[in-house]
Design an enzyme around this catalytic site. Structure first.
Site, PDB file in Angstrom:
ATOM      1  N   HIS A  51     -27.776-187.820  -8.559  1.00  0.00           N
ATOM      2  CA  HIS A  51     -27.157-188.237  -9.822  1.00  0.00           C
ATOM      3  C   HIS A  51     -27.227-189.764  -9.876  1.00  0.00           C
ATOM      4  O   HIS A  51     -26.223-190.455  -9.783  1.00  0.00           O
ATOM      5  CB  HIS A  51     -25.713-187.735  -9.867  1.00  0.00           C
ATOM      6  CG  HIS A  51     -25.059-187.780 -11.214  1.00  0.00           C
ATOM      7  ND1 HIS A  51     -25.603-188.454 -12.295  1.00  0.00           N
ATOM      8  CD2 HIS A  51     -23.887-187.250 -11.657  1.00  0.00           C
ATOM      9  CE1 HIS A  51     -24.781-188.307 -13.332  1.00  0.00           C
ATOM     10  NE2 HIS A  51     -23.733-187.589 -12.969  1.00  0.00           N
TER      11      HIS A  51
ATOM     12  N   LYS B  67     -33.398-167.479 -24.316  1.00  0.00           N
ATOM     13  CA  LYS B  67     -34.420-166.459 -24.608  1.00  0.00           C
ATOM     14  C   LYS B  67     -35.409-166.344 -23.468  1.00  0.00           C
ATOM     15  O   LYS B  67     -36.388-165.608 -23.556  1.00  0.00           O
ATOM     16  CB  LYS B  67     -35.191-166.835 -25.879  1.00  0.00           C
ATOM     17  CG  LYS B  67     -34.354-166.954 -27.112  1.00  0.00           C
ATOM     18  CD  LYS B  67     -35.279-167.282 -28.291  1.00  0.00           C
ATOM     19  CE  LYS B  67     -34.495-167.684 -29.526  1.00  0.00           C
ATOM     20  NZ  LYS B  67     -35.361-168.301 -30.534  1.00  0.00           N
TER      21      LYS B  67
ATOM     22  N   ARG C 117     -29.742-183.054 -17.757  1.00  0.00           N
ATOM     23  CA  ARG C 117     -28.964-182.515 -16.631  1.00  0.00           C
ATOM     24  C   ARG C 117     -29.329-181.046 -16.513  1.00  0.00           C
ATOM     25  O   ARG C 117     -29.449-180.347 -17.520  1.00  0.00           O
ATOM     26  CB  ARG C 117     -27.472-182.667 -16.907  1.00  0.00           C
ATOM     27  CG  ARG C 117     -26.615-181.854 -15.953  1.00  0.00           C
ATOM     28  CD  ARG C 117     -25.152-182.152 -16.106  1.00  0.00           C
ATOM     29  NE  ARG C 117     -24.831-183.472 -15.591  1.00  0.00           N
ATOM     30  CZ  ARG C 117     -23.592-183.936 -15.477  1.00  0.00           C
ATOM     31  NH1 ARG C 117     -22.573-183.192 -15.844  1.00  0.00           N
ATOM     32  NH2 ARG C 117     -23.380-185.140 -14.995  1.00  0.00           N
TER      33      ARG C 117
ATOM     34  N   ARG D 172     -18.529-186.984 -19.480  1.00  0.00           N
ATOM     35  CA  ARG D 172     -18.830-188.419 -19.428  1.00  0.00           C
ATOM     36  C   ARG D 172     -20.318-188.727 -19.494  1.00  0.00           C
ATOM     37  O   ARG D 172     -20.742-189.644 -20.205  1.00  0.00           O
ATOM     38  CB  ARG D 172     -18.273-189.048 -18.137  1.00  0.00           C
ATOM     39  CG  ARG D 172     -16.843-189.480 -18.238  1.00  0.00           C
ATOM     40  CD  ARG D 172     -16.179-189.326 -16.899  1.00  0.00           C
ATOM     41  NE  ARG D 172     -16.078-187.901 -16.613  1.00  0.00           N
ATOM     42  CZ  ARG D 172     -15.036-187.152 -16.951  1.00  0.00           C
ATOM     43  NH1 ARG D 172     -13.999-187.696 -17.523  1.00  0.00           N
ATOM     44  NH2 ARG D 172     -15.012-185.858 -16.714  1.00  0.00           N
ATOM     45  N   THR D 173     -21.115-188.017 -18.727  1.00  0.00           N
ATOM     46  CA  THR D 173     -22.531-188.387 -18.668  1.00  0.00           C
ATOM     47  C   THR D 173     -23.169-188.218 -20.038  1.00  0.00           C
ATOM     48  O   THR D 173     -23.826-189.124 -20.552  1.00  0.00           O
ATOM     49  CB  THR D 173     -23.263-187.560 -17.592  1.00  0.00           C
ATOM     50  OG1 THR D 173     -22.578-187.744 -16.353  1.00  0.00           O
ATOM     51  CG2 THR D 173     -24.711-188.006 -17.432  1.00  0.00           C
TER      52      THR D 173
END
Ligand code: NCD
Length: 313
Positions: free
Chosen positions: A140, A91, A112, A62-63
């Protein structure tokens, strides 16, 4: 206080305690305006010419998708990193180096990351605004903003109400941000969770310090009988140190029709999603089950945030 276009330009959105109530109200009003315009079929070009980076170092449905849709719907374009394994992170590149690079490409960064504090670190480096889409078990804020947008829509107002937070309050970052908004907006909170998943003491103490009205209980029925809202969260499996401690906590609370009988009539049920098994599927038919409406509201709210921090709203 009245805000003008451009007043939020360059603001980083990092946590649940950075906005005044007037600012929250303004964000909600801008989101409502975007909702109206989208529903009226308007082709919106507020962010035309801009590019936004959508950097997801951790899984998301969703985000990420609502941010990317919001970017499309405001007329901007985006570049996306949906899988850190496919990027130079694999890497061994540091977050700082990735941000320094991407910051030179875009006008805003949505990110995120699995580490608490990662978005704040990125914001220290980036010249463009950074929006925190979840930093580990930290905060959040965009979810909590869409939660209050939903609460306001569902009940017609917000403030002077009671909300029960039910579930994994320890690792669930959405309630860490929402708790601050609830305190600020004058809502009483009841924390109901298994002992092992209680709200972190530092957050509870900080909320009380700011004047929050909080009760902690293990009696879910009693909590719901006095609540206007229940905010359910998933046990955050990925944050447990081992599978055994996760197994001890899973399934320890389930909202089903039987439990709803004990709840205050008209209670609104919220959940940031994804749901695992903490809300029974039978509850979806209940008219106060607002979690999918909540997910849809996220797009309008995120259009507002993008417009605001880039100075186009
Ligand atoms: C939440 C998250 O990522 O913290 N999901 C979301 O953004 N809607 C909640 C969760 O994962 O349980």
């Amino acid at each position: 206080m009245d805000f003008k276009k451009g007043d939020f330009k360059g603001v980083n959105i990092l946590n649940g305690y950075q906005f005044t109530n007037q600012q929250l109200n303004h964000i909600m009003n801008i989101a409502a305006d975007y909702e109206r315009r989208v529903k009226a079929g308007e082709v919106i070009r507020d962010m035309e010419g801009m590019v936004v980076a959508s950097l997801f170092f951790e899984p998301s449905t969703r985000t990420r998708l609502s941010f990317e849709t919001a970017i499309n719907r405001t007329g901007a374009k985006y570049i996306s990193m949906a899988d850190a394994k496919a990027s130079s992170t694999a890497k061994g590149e540091t977050l700082e180096d990735t941000i320094r690079t991407v910051d030179g490409y875009v006008d805003c960064i949505v990110m995120r990351h699995p580490e608490k504090g990662a978005a704040a670190r990125a914001a220290d480096i980036a010249e463009h605004p950074v929006i925190n889409g979840g930093d580990g078990a930290g905060q959040h804020p965009t979810q909590a903003l869409l939660d209050i947008y939903t609460m306001r829509k569902e009940k017609g107002h917000i403030g002077g109400q009671t909300i029960t937070f039910l579930g994994d309050l320890k690792y669930g970052r959405t309630v860490h941000s929402l708790g601050y908004f609830m305190q600020q907006l004058g809502n009483k909170m009841i924390f109901a969770s298994p002992e092992e998943l209680k709200m972190p003491e530092e957050i509870t103490a900080d909320l009380i310090n700011r004047g929050a009205q909080i009760e902690q209980t293990s009696d879910v029925k009693a909590a719901l009988s006095q609540s206007d809202f229940v905010y359910v969260t998933r046990v955050q499996r990925e944050r447990f140190p081992d599978e055994e401690s996760y197994n001890r906590c899973r399934g320890s609370y389930i909202v089903d029709n039987a439990l709803l009988k004990a709840a205050k009539p008209g209670i609104t049920i919220l959940h940031p999603l994804p749901r695992v098994d903490e809300i029974a599927l039978e509850v979806d038919a209940y008219e106060g089950a607002a979690y999918f409406r909540q997910a849809h509201n996220g797009m309008y709210l995120r259009m507002a945030l993008l417009g605001l921090v880039t100075g186009r709203a």
